[in-house]
Scaffold this motif. Sequence first.
Motif, short mmCIF file in Angstrom:
data_model
loop_
_atom_site.label_atom_id
_atom_site.label_comp_id
_atom_site.label_asym_id
_atom_site.label_seq_id
_atom_site.Cartn_x
_atom_site.Cartn_y
_atom_site.Cartn_z
N ALA A 131 -7.22 -2.43 -9.79
CA ALA A 131 -7.58 -1.24 -10.56
C ALA A 131 -8.12 -0.13 -9.65
CB ALA A 131 -8.60 -1.60 -11.63
N SER A 132 -8.97 -0.51 -8.71
CA SER A 132 -9.56 0.50 -7.82
C SER A 132 -8.54 1.08 -6.86
CB SER A 132 -10.73 -0.10 -7.04
OG SER A 132 -10.28 -1.09 -6.14
N GLN A 133 -7.61 0.25 -6.38
CA GLN A 133 -6.63 0.70 -5.41
C GLN A 133 -5.48 1.48 -6.04
OE1 GLN A 133 -6.59 -0.39 -1.62
NE2 GLN A 133 -8.61 0.05 -2.44
N LEU A 134 -5.02 1.06 -7.22
CA LEU A 134 -3.86 1.69 -7.84
C LEU A 134 -4.24 2.80 -8.82
CD1 LEU A 134 -1.61 -1.44 -8.57
CD2 LEU A 134 -1.42 0.18 -6.67
N LEU A 135 -5.36 2.62 -9.54
CA LEU A 135 -5.73 3.57 -10.59
C LEU A 135 -7.01 4.34 -10.26
CD1 LEU A 135 -5.01 1.33 -13.71
CD2 LEU A 135 -3.48 2.98 -12.62
N LYS A 136 -7.55 4.10 -9.06
CA LYS A 136 -8.78 4.77 -8.62
C LYS A 136 -9.95 4.52 -9.58
CE LYS A 136 -6.12 6.41 -5.47
NZ LYS A 136 -6.06 5.66 -4.18
N THR A 137 -9.97 3.34 -10.16
CA THR A 137 -11.03 2.98 -11.09
C THR A 137 -12.35 2.85 -10.35
OG1 THR A 137 -9.41 1.68 -12.33
CG2 THR A 137 -11.73 1.32 -12.87
N PRO A 138 -13.40 3.54 -10.79
CA PRO A 138 -14.71 3.38 -10.15
C PRO A 138 -15.29 2.01 -10.49
CG PRO A 138 -14.86 4.82 -12.07
CD PRO A 138 -13.40 4.54 -11.88
N ILE A 139 -15.70 1.28 -9.46
CA ILE A 139 -16.21 -0.08 -9.66
C ILE A 139 -17.72 -0.12 -9.40
CG2 ILE A 139 -16.01 -2.50 -8.98
CD1 ILE A 139 -13.49 -1.31 -10.29
N ASN A 140 -18.46 -0.62 -10.36
CA ASN A 140 -19.90 -0.77 -10.22
C ASN A 140 -20.21 -1.79 -9.12
OD1 ASN A 140 -22.67 -1.65 -10.70
ND2 ASN A 140 -22.54 -0.55 -12.64
N LYS A 141 -21.08 -1.44 -8.19
CA LYS A 141 -21.43 -2.35 -7.10
C LYS A 141 -22.00 -3.67 -7.61
CE LYS A 141 -22.25 1.21 -3.60
NZ LYS A 141 -23.25 1.80 -2.66
N ARG A 142 -22.55 -3.61 -8.82
CA ARG A 142 -23.13 -4.81 -9.43
C ARG A 142 -22.07 -5.89 -9.66
NH1 ARG A 142 -24.51 -8.57 -11.91
NH2 ARG A 142 -26.17 -8.87 -13.44
N VAL A 197 -5.99 -11.75 -1.47
CA VAL A 197 -4.67 -12.37 -1.29
C VAL A 197 -3.89 -12.35 -2.60
CG1 VAL A 197 -3.44 -14.49 -0.68
CG2 VAL A 197 -5.47 -13.83 0.61
N LEU A 198 -4.58 -12.66 -3.70
CA LEU A 198 -3.95 -12.59 -5.02
C LEU A 198 -3.48 -11.17 -5.32
CD1 LEU A 198 -6.37 -14.82 -7.14
CD2 LEU A 198 -3.94 -15.28 -6.75
N SER A 199 -4.30 -10.18 -4.94
CA SER A 199 -3.95 -8.78 -5.18
C SER A 199 -2.71 -8.38 -4.39
CB SER A 199 -5.11 -7.87 -4.80
OG SER A 199 -6.27 -8.19 -5.55
N GLU A 200 -2.60 -8.87 -3.16
CA GLU A 200 -1.44 -8.55 -2.33
C GLU A 200 -0.16 -9.09 -2.95
OE1 GLU A 200 -2.83 -10.27 1.26
OE2 GLU A 200 -3.74 -8.40 2.01
N TRP A 201 -0.25 -10.29 -3.52
CA TRP A 201 0.90 -10.85 -4.23
C TRP A 201 1.27 -9.94 -5.41
CZ3 TRP A 201 4.48 -14.00 -2.82
CH2 TRP A 201 4.22 -15.05 -1.94
N SER A 202 0.27 -9.49 -6.14
CA SER A 202 0.53 -8.68 -7.34
C SER A 202 1.19 -7.35 -7.00
CB SER A 202 -0.76 -8.44 -8.12
OG SER A 202 -1.21 -9.64 -8.71
N ILE A 203 0.84 -6.76 -5.86
CA ILE A 203 1.49 -5.52 -5.44
C ILE A 203 2.99 -5.76 -5.31
CG2 ILE A 203 1.76 -3.86 -3.55
CD1 ILE A 203 -0.74 -3.41 -5.23
N PHE A 204 3.36 -6.90 -4.78
CA PHE A 204 4.78 -7.25 -4.65
C PHE A 204 5.43 -7.39 -6.03
CE2 PHE A 204 7.92 -10.74 -4.71
CZ PHE A 204 8.91 -10.16 -3.92
N PHE A 205 4.74 -8.08 -6.97
CA PHE A 205 5.28 -8.26 -8.31
C PHE A 205 5.45 -6.92 -9.02
CE2 PHE A 205 2.68 -12.42 -8.23
CZ PHE A 205 3.67 -13.07 -7.52
N ILE A 206 4.48 -6.03 -8.84
CA ILE A 206 4.53 -4.71 -9.49
C ILE A 206 5.68 -3.88 -8.93
CG2 ILE A 206 3.31 -2.50 -9.70
CD1 ILE A 206 0.68 -4.18 -9.80
N GLU A 207 5.85 -3.91 -7.61
CA GLU A 207 6.92 -3.14 -6.98
C GLU A 207 8.30 -3.63 -7.39
OE1 GLU A 207 5.94 -3.85 -2.91
OE2 GLU A 207 4.96 -1.91 -2.66
N LEU A 254 -5.75 -2.39 0.16
CA LEU A 254 -4.42 -2.99 0.16
C LEU A 254 -3.43 -2.07 0.85
CD1 LEU A 254 -4.34 -4.18 -3.57
CD2 LEU A 254 -4.89 -5.56 -1.57
N ASP A 255 -2.41 -2.65 1.43
CA ASP A 255 -1.34 -1.87 2.06
C ASP A 255 -0.38 -1.42 0.96
OD1 ASP A 255 0.64 -0.75 3.54
OD2 ASP A 255 1.24 -2.57 4.60
N LEU A 256 -0.39 -0.14 0.66
CA LEU A 256 0.45 0.40 -0.42
C LEU A 256 1.60 1.24 0.15
CD1 LEU A 256 -2.36 1.58 -2.88
CD2 LEU A 256 -1.22 -0.65 -2.78
#
Length: 383
Positions: free
Chosen positions: A283-294, A306-316, A7-9
Amino acid sequence: MENNNNLDLSSISRELNLLLKITVMENTGRDKSFDSEMFNDIDWGLFLQLARHHRIYPLIYSKLKRINKKYVPHHVIESLYQEYKKNTFQMLQLSGEMEQISKLFNESDIRLLFLKGPVIAHDLYGDISLRTSKDLDIIIPMTDLEKAEEILITNGYEKENQPNFLNEWKWRNHHIAFFHKHNKIQIEVHWRLEPFPSKEPSFNELWERKRTSTITRSPTYFLGKEDLFFYLVSHGARHGWFRLRWLLDIDLMLKKGLNLDKTEKLFKKYKRQHLGGQALILASQLLKTPINKRMKFLTAGNRSKVLSEWSIFFIEEMNQFNYPKEYTVLLKSKTQIFLTKMKAFYPDSRDVETIKLPKSLHFLYFILRPFLLVWRKRRKNAK
Protein backbone atom coordinates in the motif's frame (compact mmCIF):
# COMPACT_ATOMS: atom_id res chain seq x y z
CA MET A 1 7.84 2.90 5.41
CA GLU A 2 11.50 2.30 6.23
CA ASN A 3 14.00 2.28 3.35
CA ASN A 4 14.76 -1.42 3.76
CA ASN A 5 11.18 -2.10 2.70
CA ASN A 6 11.46 -0.20 -0.58
CA LEU A 7 10.47 -2.33 -3.57
CA ASP A 8 11.98 -2.32 -7.05
CA LEU A 9 9.17 -0.95 -9.23
CA SER A 10 11.32 -0.31 -12.31
CA SER A 11 9.68 -3.13 -14.27
CA ILE A 12 6.16 -1.71 -13.90
CA SER A 13 4.71 -0.75 -17.28
CA ARG A 14 3.81 2.83 -18.16
CA GLU A 15 0.18 1.79 -18.32
CA LEU A 16 0.16 0.27 -14.83
CA ASN A 17 2.12 3.21 -13.46
CA LEU A 18 -0.44 5.61 -14.97
CA LEU A 19 -3.26 3.57 -13.45
CA LEU A 20 -1.64 3.84 -10.02
CA LYS A 21 -1.07 7.59 -10.39
CA ILE A 22 -4.71 8.19 -11.36
CA THR A 23 -5.88 6.04 -8.45
CA VAL A 24 -4.12 8.25 -5.87
CA MET A 25 -4.96 11.50 -7.67
CA GLU A 26 -7.14 13.94 -5.76
CA ASN A 27 -10.73 14.14 -6.96
CA THR A 28 -10.17 17.70 -8.16
CA GLY A 29 -7.80 16.41 -10.84
CA ARG A 30 -5.21 18.96 -9.70
CA ASP A 31 -3.07 16.74 -7.52
CA LYS A 32 0.57 17.87 -7.25
CA SER A 33 1.76 14.43 -8.36
CA PHE A 34 -0.19 14.82 -11.63
CA ASP A 35 2.08 15.07 -14.68
CA SER A 36 0.53 15.42 -18.14
CA GLU A 37 3.59 13.72 -19.69
CA MET A 38 2.54 10.47 -18.06
CA PHE A 39 -0.24 10.24 -20.66
CA ASN A 40 2.25 10.11 -23.54
CA ASP A 41 2.96 6.84 -25.40
CA ILE A 42 0.25 4.91 -23.56
CA ASP A 43 -1.20 1.69 -24.96
CA TRP A 44 -4.81 2.52 -24.16
CA GLY A 45 -5.98 -1.00 -24.93
CA LEU A 46 -3.63 -2.34 -22.26
CA PHE A 47 -4.67 0.46 -19.91
CA LEU A 48 -8.32 -0.59 -20.17
CA GLN A 49 -7.37 -4.24 -19.77
CA LEU A 50 -5.50 -3.43 -16.55
CA ALA A 51 -8.38 -1.31 -15.20
CA ARG A 52 -10.82 -4.18 -15.82
CA HIS A 53 -8.52 -6.88 -14.47
CA HIS A 54 -7.81 -4.98 -11.26
CA ARG A 55 -11.54 -4.20 -10.91
CA ILE A 56 -10.90 -0.49 -10.33
CA TYR A 57 -12.50 0.91 -13.48
CA PRO A 58 -15.33 2.70 -11.57
CA LEU A 59 -12.83 4.62 -9.48
CA ILE A 60 -10.61 5.34 -12.48
CA TYR A 61 -13.61 6.71 -14.41
CA SER A 62 -14.57 8.96 -11.50
CA LYS A 63 -11.03 10.41 -11.51
CA LEU A 64 -10.51 10.71 -15.27
CA LYS A 65 -13.77 12.54 -15.92
CA ARG A 66 -12.43 15.42 -13.79
CA ILE A 67 -9.23 16.01 -15.77
CA ASN A 68 -8.58 17.73 -19.09
CA LYS A 69 -10.11 15.57 -21.83
CA LYS A 70 -7.17 16.17 -24.18
CA TYR A 71 -5.01 13.72 -22.23
CA VAL A 72 -7.24 10.66 -22.67
CA PRO A 73 -8.89 9.44 -25.90
CA HIS A 74 -12.68 9.77 -25.94
CA HIS A 75 -13.22 6.04 -26.55
CA VAL A 76 -11.31 5.25 -23.35
CA ILE A 77 -13.52 7.53 -21.25
CA GLU A 78 -16.64 6.17 -22.95
CA SER A 79 -15.58 2.55 -22.36
CA LEU A 80 -14.93 3.26 -18.69
CA TYR A 81 -18.28 5.06 -18.41
CA GLN A 82 -20.16 2.05 -19.80
CA GLU A 83 -18.37 -0.24 -17.32
CA TYR A 84 -19.08 2.23 -14.50
CA LYS A 85 -22.78 2.38 -15.38
CA LYS A 86 -23.06 -1.40 -15.61
CA ASN A 87 -21.34 -1.78 -12.23
CA THR A 88 -23.68 0.77 -10.61
CA PHE A 89 -26.72 -1.24 -11.67
CA GLN A 90 -25.10 -4.46 -10.44
CA MET A 91 -24.25 -2.97 -7.06
CA LEU A 92 -27.82 -1.69 -6.67
CA GLN A 93 -29.11 -5.16 -7.49
CA LEU A 94 -26.70 -6.75 -5.01
CA SER A 95 -27.76 -4.25 -2.34
CA GLY A 96 -31.41 -5.20 -2.80
CA GLU A 97 -30.64 -8.90 -2.64
CA MET A 98 -28.41 -8.35 0.38
CA GLU A 99 -31.29 -6.81 2.30
CA GLN A 100 -33.66 -9.59 1.24
CA ILE A 101 -31.25 -12.37 2.27
CA SER A 102 -30.58 -10.62 5.57
CA LYS A 103 -34.32 -10.53 6.30
CA LEU A 104 -34.83 -14.20 5.41
CA PHE A 105 -31.94 -15.34 7.60
CA ASN A 106 -32.95 -13.10 10.51
CA GLU A 107 -36.50 -14.46 10.38
CA SER A 108 -35.07 -17.98 10.65
CA ASP A 109 -32.79 -17.00 13.57
CA ILE A 110 -29.62 -17.47 11.53
CA ARG A 111 -26.91 -15.00 12.44
CA LEU A 112 -25.07 -13.77 9.35
CA LEU A 113 -22.34 -11.25 8.64
CA PHE A 114 -21.60 -9.82 5.20
CA LEU A 115 -17.89 -10.03 4.42
CA LYS A 116 -17.59 -7.88 1.30
CA GLY A 117 -19.86 -6.43 -1.38
CA PRO A 118 -22.04 -3.30 -1.06
CA VAL A 119 -21.56 -3.01 2.71
CA ILE A 120 -17.83 -2.36 2.46
CA ALA A 121 -18.22 -0.31 -0.73
CA HIS A 122 -20.48 2.03 1.25
CA ASP A 123 -18.37 1.86 4.41
CA LEU A 124 -15.02 2.56 2.73
CA TYR A 125 -15.84 4.52 -0.44
CA GLY A 126 -19.05 6.21 0.70
CA ASP A 127 -20.55 5.32 -2.68
CA ILE A 128 -21.44 1.77 -3.77
CA SER A 129 -20.84 2.66 -7.42
CA LEU A 130 -17.09 3.16 -6.85
CA ARG A 131 -16.29 -0.45 -5.93
CA THR A 132 -16.99 -3.65 -7.85
CA SER A 133 -18.43 -6.89 -6.47
CA LYS A 134 -19.36 -9.95 -8.46
CA ASP A 135 -21.27 -11.71 -5.68
CA LEU A 136 -22.36 -11.61 -2.05
CA ASP A 137 -20.13 -13.20 0.59
CA ILE A 138 -21.65 -14.06 3.96
CA ILE A 139 -20.42 -15.97 6.98
CA ILE A 140 -22.67 -17.97 9.30
CA PRO A 141 -22.16 -20.56 12.05
CA MET A 142 -21.39 -24.00 10.59
CA THR A 143 -24.31 -25.45 12.58
CA ASP A 144 -26.71 -23.38 10.45
CA LEU A 145 -25.45 -24.56 7.04
CA GLU A 146 -28.32 -26.96 6.34
CA LYS A 147 -30.95 -24.40 7.36
CA ALA A 148 -29.28 -21.74 5.20
CA GLU A 149 -29.17 -24.11 2.23
CA GLU A 150 -32.88 -24.82 2.59
CA ILE A 151 -33.72 -21.09 2.66
CA LEU A 152 -31.62 -20.29 -0.42
CA ILE A 153 -32.94 -23.22 -2.48
CA THR A 154 -36.52 -22.34 -1.51
CA ASN A 155 -35.87 -18.83 -2.85
CA GLY A 156 -34.59 -19.92 -6.24
CA TYR A 157 -30.89 -20.57 -5.64
CA GLU A 158 -29.07 -23.69 -6.80
CA LYS A 159 -26.18 -25.19 -4.88
CA GLU A 160 -22.86 -25.87 -6.57
CA ASN A 161 -21.84 -29.51 -6.71
CA GLN A 162 -19.65 -30.50 -3.80
CA PRO A 163 -18.11 -33.92 -3.02
CA ASN A 164 -19.67 -35.28 0.15
CA PHE A 165 -17.44 -38.18 1.12
CA LEU A 166 -16.86 -38.32 4.89
CA ASN A 167 -18.07 -34.67 5.01
CA GLU A 168 -14.77 -33.67 3.39
CA TRP A 169 -16.15 -30.48 1.82
CA LYS A 170 -16.93 -28.96 5.22
CA TRP A 171 -13.32 -28.89 6.35
CA ARG A 172 -11.42 -28.97 3.05
CA ASN A 173 -13.30 -25.84 1.97
CA HIS A 174 -14.44 -22.74 3.80
CA HIS A 175 -17.42 -21.73 1.68
CA ILE A 176 -19.98 -23.04 -0.79
CA ALA A 177 -21.61 -21.14 -3.65
CA PHE A 178 -25.27 -20.77 -4.56
CA PHE A 179 -26.39 -19.30 -7.88
CA HIS A 180 -29.75 -17.81 -8.84
CA LYS A 181 -30.47 -18.46 -12.53
CA HIS A 182 -33.10 -15.74 -12.79
CA ASN A 183 -31.37 -12.74 -11.21
CA LYS A 184 -27.84 -14.05 -11.99
CA ILE A 185 -26.63 -13.43 -8.42
CA GLN A 186 -24.16 -15.71 -6.66
CA ILE A 187 -23.95 -16.02 -2.90
CA GLU A 188 -20.94 -17.59 -1.21
CA VAL A 189 -21.88 -18.95 2.19
CA HIS A 190 -18.79 -19.13 4.44
CA TRP A 191 -18.41 -20.96 7.71
CA ARG A 192 -14.77 -19.90 8.04
CA LEU A 193 -12.94 -16.75 6.98
CA GLU A 194 -10.07 -18.73 5.47
CA PRO A 195 -9.44 -22.36 4.43
CA PHE A 196 -8.31 -24.92 7.00
CA PRO A 197 -5.81 -25.10 8.71
CA SER A 198 -5.54 -21.33 9.28
CA LYS A 199 -6.25 -20.07 12.81
CA GLU A 200 -8.89 -17.36 12.99
CA PRO A 201 -11.49 -15.77 15.29
CA SER A 202 -14.60 -17.82 15.97
CA PHE A 203 -17.94 -16.75 14.55
CA ASN A 204 -19.14 -15.79 18.03
CA GLU A 205 -16.17 -13.42 18.41
CA LEU A 206 -16.87 -11.85 15.02
CA TRP A 207 -20.55 -11.49 15.92
CA GLU A 208 -19.76 -9.74 19.20
CA ARG A 209 -17.67 -7.14 17.32
CA LYS A 210 -20.08 -6.69 14.38
CA ARG A 211 -21.24 -3.39 12.93
CA THR A 212 -24.63 -2.45 11.47
CA SER A 213 -24.65 -1.09 7.94
CA THR A 214 -26.68 2.03 7.15
CA ILE A 215 -27.03 1.08 3.49
CA THR A 216 -30.30 -0.80 4.07
CA ARG A 217 -33.49 0.06 5.92
CA SER A 218 -33.57 -3.21 7.86
CA PRO A 219 -30.59 -4.37 9.97
CA THR A 220 -27.67 -5.70 7.93
CA TYR A 221 -24.55 -6.72 9.81
CA PHE A 222 -20.91 -6.83 8.76
CA LEU A 223 -17.46 -7.22 10.30
CA GLY A 224 -16.02 -4.86 12.88
CA LYS A 225 -13.21 -2.58 11.67
CA GLU A 226 -10.27 -4.59 12.94
CA ASP A 227 -11.85 -7.92 11.94
CA LEU A 228 -12.52 -6.57 8.45
CA PHE A 229 -8.91 -5.38 8.15
CA PHE A 230 -7.69 -8.80 9.35
CA TYR A 231 -9.92 -10.57 6.83
CA LEU A 232 -9.04 -8.34 3.87
CA VAL A 233 -5.32 -8.69 4.60
CA SER A 234 -5.57 -12.49 4.85
CA HIS A 235 -7.73 -12.73 1.72
CA GLY A 236 -5.45 -10.45 -0.31
CA ALA A 237 -2.32 -12.34 0.74
CA ARG A 238 -3.84 -15.73 -0.09
CA HIS A 239 -4.56 -14.46 -3.61
CA GLY A 240 -1.18 -12.79 -4.03
CA TRP A 241 -2.76 -9.29 -4.14
CA PHE A 242 -3.13 -9.77 -7.88
CA ARG A 243 -6.03 -7.26 -7.91
CA LEU A 244 -5.36 -3.64 -6.93
CA ARG A 245 -8.97 -3.34 -5.73
CA TRP A 246 -8.06 -5.25 -2.56
CA LEU A 247 -5.11 -2.96 -1.92
CA LEU A 248 -7.33 0.10 -2.34
CA ASP A 249 -9.58 -1.29 0.41
CA ILE A 250 -6.54 -1.51 2.68
CA ASP A 251 -5.49 2.03 1.75
CA LEU A 252 -8.90 3.43 2.72
CA MET A 253 -9.07 1.44 5.95
CA LEU A 254 -5.70 2.73 7.05
CA LYS A 255 -6.61 6.31 6.18
CA LYS A 256 -9.90 6.06 8.10
CA GLY A 257 -8.06 4.72 11.13
CA LEU A 258 -7.99 1.53 13.16
CA ASN A 259 -7.72 0.74 16.84
CA LEU A 260 -4.02 -0.12 16.79
CA ASP A 261 -4.06 -1.98 20.11
CA LYS A 262 -6.85 -4.26 18.90
CA THR A 263 -5.16 -4.67 15.51
CA GLU A 264 -1.83 -5.68 17.05
CA LYS A 265 -3.51 -8.13 19.41
CA LEU A 266 -5.46 -9.74 16.57
CA PHE A 267 -2.49 -10.16 14.21
CA LYS A 268 -0.18 -11.48 16.91
CA LYS A 269 -2.75 -13.92 18.29
CA TYR A 270 -3.29 -15.52 14.88
CA LYS A 271 0.32 -15.07 13.69
CA ARG A 272 -0.46 -12.91 10.65
CA GLN A 273 2.09 -10.15 11.26
CA HIS A 274 3.98 -11.03 8.07
CA LEU A 275 0.75 -10.77 6.04
CA GLY A 276 -0.11 -7.42 7.60
CA GLY A 277 3.42 -6.26 6.79
CA GLN A 278 3.01 -7.34 3.18
CA ALA A 279 -0.18 -5.29 2.89
CA LEU A 280 1.45 -2.21 4.45
CA ILE A 281 4.51 -2.37 2.22
CA LEU A 282 2.44 -2.78 -0.96
CA ALA A 283 0.00 0.00 0.00
CA SER A 284 2.77 2.45 0.90
CA GLN A 285 4.87 1.68 -2.18
CA LEU A 286 2.11 1.50 -4.81
CA LEU A 287 -0.59 3.82 -3.41
CA LYS A 288 1.56 6.12 -1.24
CA THR A 289 -0.54 5.15 1.77
CA PRO A 290 0.72 6.89 4.93
CA ILE A 291 1.62 4.24 7.49
CA ASN A 292 1.47 4.90 11.22
CA LYS A 293 4.84 4.10 12.84
CA ARG A 294 2.89 2.33 15.56
CA MET A 295 2.22 -0.45 13.01
CA LYS A 296 5.89 -1.21 12.33
CA PHE A 297 5.52 -4.45 14.33
CA LEU A 298 3.89 -5.86 11.20
CA THR A 299 6.94 -5.25 8.99
CA ALA A 300 9.62 -6.65 11.31
CA GLY A 301 11.92 -9.14 9.60
CA ASN A 302 12.36 -9.85 5.88
CA ARG A 303 9.38 -12.14 5.30
CA SER A 304 6.89 -9.35 4.54
CA LYS A 305 9.20 -7.77 1.98
CA VAL A 306 9.82 -11.05 0.15
CA LEU A 307 6.07 -11.66 0.00
CA SER A 308 5.60 -8.11 -1.34
CA GLU A 309 8.17 -8.69 -4.08
CA TRP A 310 6.24 -11.75 -5.21
CA SER A 311 3.02 -9.72 -5.27
CA ILE A 312 4.56 -7.05 -7.50
CA PHE A 313 5.17 -9.82 -10.04
CA PHE A 314 1.57 -11.09 -9.71
CA ILE A 315 0.19 -7.56 -10.14
CA GLU A 316 2.33 -6.85 -13.20
CA GLU A 317 1.58 -10.16 -14.88
CA MET A 318 -2.13 -10.17 -13.88
CA ASN A 319 -1.40 -13.61 -12.42
CA GLN A 320 -4.36 -15.00 -10.51
CA PHE A 321 -3.88 -18.75 -10.33
CA ASN A 322 -0.33 -20.01 -10.62
CA TYR A 323 1.27 -19.16 -7.30
CA PRO A 324 4.72 -20.75 -6.91
CA LYS A 325 5.40 -23.02 -3.96
CA GLU A 326 7.91 -20.50 -2.56
CA TYR A 327 5.12 -17.96 -2.14
CA THR A 328 2.55 -20.30 -0.60
CA VAL A 329 5.12 -21.65 1.87
CA LEU A 330 6.03 -18.11 2.99
CA LEU A 331 2.37 -17.42 3.73
CA LYS A 332 1.98 -20.26 6.21
CA SER A 333 3.30 -21.00 9.68
CA LYS A 334 5.19 -24.23 10.32
CA THR A 335 2.08 -25.71 11.94
CA GLN A 336 -0.03 -24.83 8.92
CA ILE A 337 2.52 -26.38 6.57
CA PHE A 338 2.52 -29.58 8.63
CA LEU A 339 -1.28 -29.79 8.77
CA THR A 340 -1.55 -29.07 5.05
CA LYS A 341 0.76 -32.00 4.33
CA MET A 342 -1.21 -34.24 6.67
CA LYS A 343 -4.43 -33.21 4.91
CA ALA A 344 -3.14 -34.96 1.80
CA PHE A 345 -3.52 -38.31 3.56
CA TYR A 346 -7.22 -37.81 4.29
CA PRO A 347 -9.43 -39.63 1.74
CA ASP A 348 -11.54 -37.63 -0.71
CA SER A 349 -14.11 -38.22 -3.44
CA ARG A 350 -11.41 -38.99 -6.03
CA ASP A 351 -10.51 -42.10 -4.06
CA VAL A 352 -14.13 -43.24 -4.27
CA GLU A 353 -14.06 -42.67 -8.02
CA THR A 354 -10.82 -44.64 -8.32
CA ILE A 355 -12.00 -47.69 -6.38
CA LYS A 356 -15.54 -48.41 -5.18
CA LEU A 357 -15.93 -49.82 -1.68
CA PRO A 358 -19.13 -50.51 0.27
CA LYS A 359 -19.93 -47.96 2.98
CA SER A 360 -19.08 -50.46 5.71
CA LEU A 361 -15.49 -50.59 4.38
CA HIS A 362 -14.94 -46.86 3.88
CA PHE A 363 -12.38 -46.90 6.69
CA LEU A 364 -10.06 -48.74 4.29
CA TYR A 365 -9.70 -45.58 2.21
CA PHE A 366 -7.41 -44.21 4.94
CA ILE A 367 -5.10 -47.20 4.43
CA LEU A 368 -5.36 -47.16 0.64
CA ARG A 369 -4.98 -43.39 0.25
CA PRO A 370 -1.14 -43.28 -0.26
CA PHE A 371 -1.30 -46.05 -2.87
CA LEU A 372 -4.18 -44.39 -4.71
CA LEU A 373 -2.29 -41.07 -4.78
CA VAL A 374 0.76 -42.74 -6.35
CA TRP A 375 -1.38 -44.70 -8.82
CA ARG A 376 -3.25 -41.59 -10.01
CA LYS A 377 0.00 -39.64 -10.37
CA ARG A 378 1.62 -42.38 -12.48
CA ARG A 379 -1.50 -42.67 -14.61
CA LYS A 380 -1.50 -38.91 -15.19
CA ASN A 381 2.19 -38.90 -16.13
CA ALA A 382 1.64 -41.81 -18.51
CA LYS A 383 -1.03 -39.83 -20.36
